[in-house]
Design an enzyme around this catalytic site. Structure first.
Site, mmCIF file in Angstrom:
data_model
loop_
_atom_site.group_PDB
_atom_site.id
_atom_site.type_symbol
_atom_site.label_atom_id
_atom_site.label_comp_id
_atom_site.label_asym_id
_atom_site.label_seq_id
_atom_site.Cartn_x
_atom_site.Cartn_y
_atom_site.Cartn_z
ATOM 1 N N ARG A 237 0.909 -1.124 0.043
ATOM 2 C CA ARG A 237 0.048 0.127 -0.027
ATOM 3 C C ARG A 237 0.950 1.216 -0.121
ATOM 4 O O ARG A 237 0.540 2.344 -0.716
ATOM 5 C CB ARG A 237 -0.874 -0.020 1.301
ATOM 6 C CG ARG A 237 -2.078 -0.856 0.983
ATOM 7 C CD ARG A 237 -3.001 -0.737 2.284
ATOM 8 N NE ARG A 237 -4.267 -1.898 1.866
ATOM 9 C CZ ARG A 237 -5.047 -2.364 2.474
ATOM 10 N NH1 ARG A 237 -4.982 -2.046 3.960
ATOM 11 N NH2 ARG A 237 -5.991 -2.799 2.209
ATOM 12 N N LYS B 40 -21.611 -16.175 1.141
ATOM 13 C CA LYS B 40 -23.201 -15.882 1.351
ATOM 14 C C LYS B 40 -23.957 -14.992 0.351
ATOM 15 O O LYS B 40 -23.400 -14.087 -0.112
ATOM 16 C CB LYS B 40 -23.394 -14.931 2.710
ATOM 17 C CG LYS B 40 -23.145 -15.696 3.980
ATOM 18 C CD LYS B 40 -23.429 -14.761 5.038
ATOM 19 C CE LYS B 40 -22.812 -15.646 6.324
ATOM 20 N NZ LYS B 40 -23.025 -14.305 7.478
ATOM 21 N N GLY C 259 -10.233 -7.897 -1.429
ATOM 22 C CA GLY C 259 -10.405 -9.004 -0.528
ATOM 23 C C GLY C 259 -9.859 -10.347 -1.157
ATOM 24 O O GLY C 259 -8.589 -10.374 -1.609
ATOM 25 N N GLY D 91 -14.360 -3.789 0.517
ATOM 26 C CA GLY D 91 -15.650 -3.679 0.964
ATOM 27 C C GLY D 91 -15.884 -2.279 -0.131
ATOM 28 O O GLY D 91 -16.963 -2.266 -0.434
HETATM 29 P P1 AMP Z 1 -16.591 -14.025 1.115
HETATM 30 O O1 AMP Z 1 -15.854 -13.347 2.372
HETATM 31 O O2 AMP Z 1 -18.032 -13.574 0.976
HETATM 32 O O3 AMP Z 1 -15.893 -13.581 -0.402
HETATM 33 O O4 AMP Z 1 -16.459 -15.223 1.568
HETATM 34 C C1 AMP Z 1 -15.266 -16.143 1.476
HETATM 35 C C2 AMP Z 1 -15.164 -17.289 2.196
HETATM 36 O O5 AMP Z 1 -16.164 -18.155 1.616
HETATM 37 C C3 AMP Z 1 -13.899 -17.849 2.235
HETATM 38 O O6 AMP Z 1 -13.321 -18.038 3.752
HETATM 39 C C4 AMP Z 1 -14.357 -19.445 1.872
HETATM 40 O O7 AMP Z 1 -13.604 -20.428 2.538
HETATM 41 C C5 AMP Z 1 -15.794 -19.417 2.133
HETATM 42 N N1 AMP Z 1 -16.330 -20.508 1.207
HETATM 43 C C6 AMP Z 1 -16.334 -20.729 -0.063
HETATM 44 N N2 AMP Z 1 -16.795 -21.654 -0.851
HETATM 45 C C7 AMP Z 1 -17.436 -22.187 0.226
HETATM 46 C C8 AMP Z 1 -17.987 -23.542 0.647
HETATM 47 N N3 AMP Z 1 -18.302 -24.107 -0.468
HETATM 48 N N4 AMP Z 1 -18.351 -24.002 1.904
HETATM 49 C C9 AMP Z 1 -17.919 -23.159 2.983
HETATM 50 N N5 AMP Z 1 -17.279 -21.921 2.724
HETATM 51 C C10 AMP Z 1 -16.927 -21.637 1.610
#
Ligand code: AMP
Length: 399
Positions: free
Chosen positions: A39, A201, A353, A376
């Site tokens: 950064r 999610k 991220g 974010g």
């Molecule tokens: P996000 O912060 O929403 O981008 O989510 C990232 C996280 O989603 C990571 O820590 C991944 O390990 C988790 N993730 C991705 N695919 C899966 C899955 N099939 N089951 C459980 N966790 C998952």
């Protein structure tokens, strides 16, 4: 939100002016030692332009989440000033003050071409509250405000937005690039326009899906959020992570995609495990996943399907991993998508991220058009939300 018309440092006369620059110096530290100076390095082009054009440069940033006197010691910007000075090969004066007499005296004495840095703006709780008096005090250090901290542009804090009430405000090169590449893709994408969304999610990405569904030609969903969609399609997902309360929403999104005639790709096979563990037994399921198994990555057929959709894309936006990429047995899908994007000729935009980290770790960074510097903030940008740290800047036609 269209920010393509925002003024940059090249649109304002900085010669002989004191310029307050909000950087993103929120670097990782271990025992006071900077473990990754990316950064700081990325902030240099803007700072260099300003000193080369006769500005006296006053840098500010936040670092960490200082709450009390003890945690403040760990969140000082002193090591950042030292590192920046080493990288630029010139002096960077540092004051432990933020808006007091010492900071003002140093700023007043600062000559064109010189650089100083004030202490962590979050040492004042007024910073995150966007307190007008604090913003005014910060602004009184300078004649011009430059925001170059994209990572905090989605926050309306004093140093990220409030100061713009008191000074002419423009963006630096980092924010300019985010606006140009991401804003350009959203406004006028080179087609086919493909978005790949993954991660945990649906609820976290629903805003992005809703905004992009009106713009893209192909929407690809991987990661755990794909199981909510597959459940909505009546496909068995075994013990996979999903959001039961978002299944109806997923049905609505699928119907909307169909009505719009866009391609909506979901995993057709999955690497499933009998436990959420790096050493778990694994099995590839096509279609339905049996009970007792949880999908933790996209399978080989899905990798090929997604890669094929990316191959001839004009623009690709990617945010979120395709599986539990932190565990090697479930990282292959994320790696395959990263490689497919790197190999394509598309304008490639990687949201900050996890996906940005994955691309960098895998050594594909220089093959991407743009890796966003804010997690974010890039998500909110893609959602089409107003980013206060950019909205506050002057438009090109503004005097
Ligand atoms: P996000 O912060 O929403 O981008 O989510 C990232 C996280 O989603 C990571 O820590 C991944 O390990 C988790 N993730 C991705 N695919 C899966 C899955 N099939 N089951 C459980 N966790 C998952």
């Amino acid at each position: 939100m269209n920010y393509l018309n925002k003024k940059t440092i090249e649109d304002i006369d900085v010669n002989g002016k004191k310029v307050l620059v909000r950087c993103d110096f929120n670097v990782p530290l271990a025992d006071g030692v900077i473990t990754d100076d990316k950064r700081i390095r990325e902030s240099i082009p803007t700072i260099q332009y300003l000193v080369d054009h006769g500005a006296a440069v006053i840098l500010c940033s936040h670092l960490g989440r200082p709450k009390d006197e003890e945690s403040k010691k760990k969140c000082t910007l002193a090591p950042v000033a030292k590192r920046l000075s080493e990288l630029m090969g010139r002096e960077v004066k540092f004051t432990t003050d933020v808006i007091g007499d010492e900071a003002h005296a140093m700023a007043a004495a600062l000559k064109p071409g010189e650089i100083m840095m004030i202490e962590n703006v979050r040492f004042y709780k007024e910073e995150t509250k966007n307190d007008p008096d604090f913003a005014k005090a910060l602004a009184s250090l300078a004649d011009i405000y430059v925001n170059d901290a994209f990572g905090t542009a989605h926050r309306a804090h004093a140093s990220t937005a409030g100061v713009a009430d008191y000074l002419p405000a423009v963006c630096g090169y980092l924010i300019q690039k985010e606006i140009k590449v991401m804003g350009g893709a959203l406004e006028n994408p080179k087609r086919p326009f493909v978005a790949i969304l993954g991660g945990a999610k649906v609820s976290d990405k629903i805003g992005v899906i809703t905004n992009l569904i009106d713009k893209v030609d192909t929407l690809i969903i991987g990661g755990a959020m794909a199981y909510t969609f597959n459940a909505a399609r009546g496909i068995k997902i075994g013990d996979s992570k999903f959001e039961a309360d978002k299944v109806d929403l997923a049905k609505e999104i699928l119907a909307k995609a169909q009505a719009k005639g866009i391609k909506f790709l979901l995993p057709v096979d999955n690497v499933a495990a009998d436990a959420f563990d790096v050493n778990a037994n694994t099995k590839v399921f096509e279609g339905d996943i049996d009970d007792g198994w949880m999908g933790l990555d996209i399978g080989p057929k899905t990798q090929a399907l997604f890669a094929d959709a990316v191959k001839d894309a004009g623009t690709v936006i990617w945010n979120g991993p395709m599986g539990v990429f932190e565990m090697a047995p479930f990282a292959k899908g994320t790696i395959a998508v990263a490689k497919a994007i790197a190999d394509s000729k598309a304008i490639s935009i990687i949201g900050g991220g996890d996906s940005a980290a994955a691309v960098e770790q895998l050594g594909f960074a220089d093959k991407m058009t743009h890796i966003s510097t804010g997690g974010g903030a890039s998500l909110e940008f893609l959602e089409g939300l107003e980013l206060p740290g950019i909205a506050c800047l002057q438009d090109k036609d503004e005097k």
